[in-house]
Motif scaffolding. Structure first.
Motif, PDB file in Angstrom:
ATOM      1  N   ASP A   1       7.154 -67.993 -67.322  1.00  0.00           N
ATOM      2  CA  ASP A   1       8.067 -68.710 -68.206  1.00  0.00           C
ATOM      3  C   ASP A   1       7.628 -70.173 -68.220  1.00  0.00           C
ATOM      4  N   PRO A   2       7.174 -70.724 -69.353  1.00  0.00           N
ATOM      5  CA  PRO A   2       6.705 -72.109 -69.375  1.00  0.00           C
ATOM      6  C   PRO A   2       7.777 -73.117 -68.963  1.00  0.00           C
ATOM      7  N   ALA A   3       9.027 -72.779 -69.160  1.00  0.00           N
ATOM      8  CA  ALA A   3      10.100 -73.695 -68.782  1.00  0.00           C
ATOM      9  C   ALA A   3      10.340 -73.698 -67.281  1.00  0.00           C
ATOM     10  N   ASN A   4       9.960 -72.629 -66.595  1.00  0.00           N
ATOM     11  CA  ASN A   4      10.169 -72.516 -65.152  1.00  0.00           C
ATOM     12  C   ASN A   4       8.892 -72.003 -64.490  1.00  0.00           C
TER      13      ASN A   4
ATOM     14  N   VAL B   1       2.284 -77.772 -60.008  1.00  0.00           N
ATOM     15  CA  VAL B   1       0.905 -78.187 -60.236  1.00  0.00           C
ATOM     16  C   VAL B   1       0.611 -79.388 -59.350  1.00  0.00           C
ATOM     17  N   ASN B   2      -0.487 -79.304 -58.604  1.00  0.00           N
ATOM     18  CA  ASN B   2      -0.902 -80.399 -57.740  1.00  0.00           C
ATOM     19  C   ASN B   2      -1.834 -81.314 -58.540  1.00  0.00           C
ATOM     20  N   ASP B   3      -1.287 -82.377 -59.120  1.00  0.00           N
ATOM     21  CA  ASP B   3      -2.073 -83.252 -59.991  1.00  0.00           C
ATOM     22  C   ASP B   3      -3.184 -83.972 -59.249  1.00  0.00           C
TER      23      ASP B   3
END
Length: 112
Positions: A14-17, A22-24
């Motif tokens: 789910d793109p919203a959850n 993500v480790n930038d």
């Protein structure tokens, strides 16, 4: 769940959850290594191509051969500087000595 919403299959994210954060910082480090590797490999291919072009010149065209070898050396040093700049470290370092050594070898090969 409303009748207008469609249920997402469990195997899809789910793109919203997002499931994992993500480790930038890690992603940025990987991007830097990829960019610097591509830069060095591309510049190295171009510099070797210039040396091969110098070898393709007639043996009596010493000036042209040396000029192409010097341009290849300058290009190689620029590639080293670009890779170090991508990583945000000091551009001038001991790697320039390696670049100059490779340039001297290139000039020697072209002159033989």
């Amino acid at each position: 769940m409303s009748t207008g919403q469609q249920r997402r299959p469990r195997h899809l994210m789910d793109p919203a959850n997002p499931v994992r954060p993500v480790n930038d910082a890690s992603l940025t480090q990987v991007q830097r290594w990829v960019m610097s590797s591509l830069t060095v490999v591309t510049v190295a291919h171009f510099a070797v191509g210039l040396l091969l072009a110098a070898l393709a010149l007639p043996t009596d065209a010493v000036g042209g051969r040396v000029t192409l070898a010097v341009i290849a050396t300058i290009l190689w040093l620029a590639g080293i500087a670009a890779a170090r700049a991508i990583h945000g470290v000091r551009v001038v370092s001991g790697w320039f000595a390696v670049g100059l050594l490779l340039g001297a070898v290139g000039v020697a090969v072209v002159l033989v």
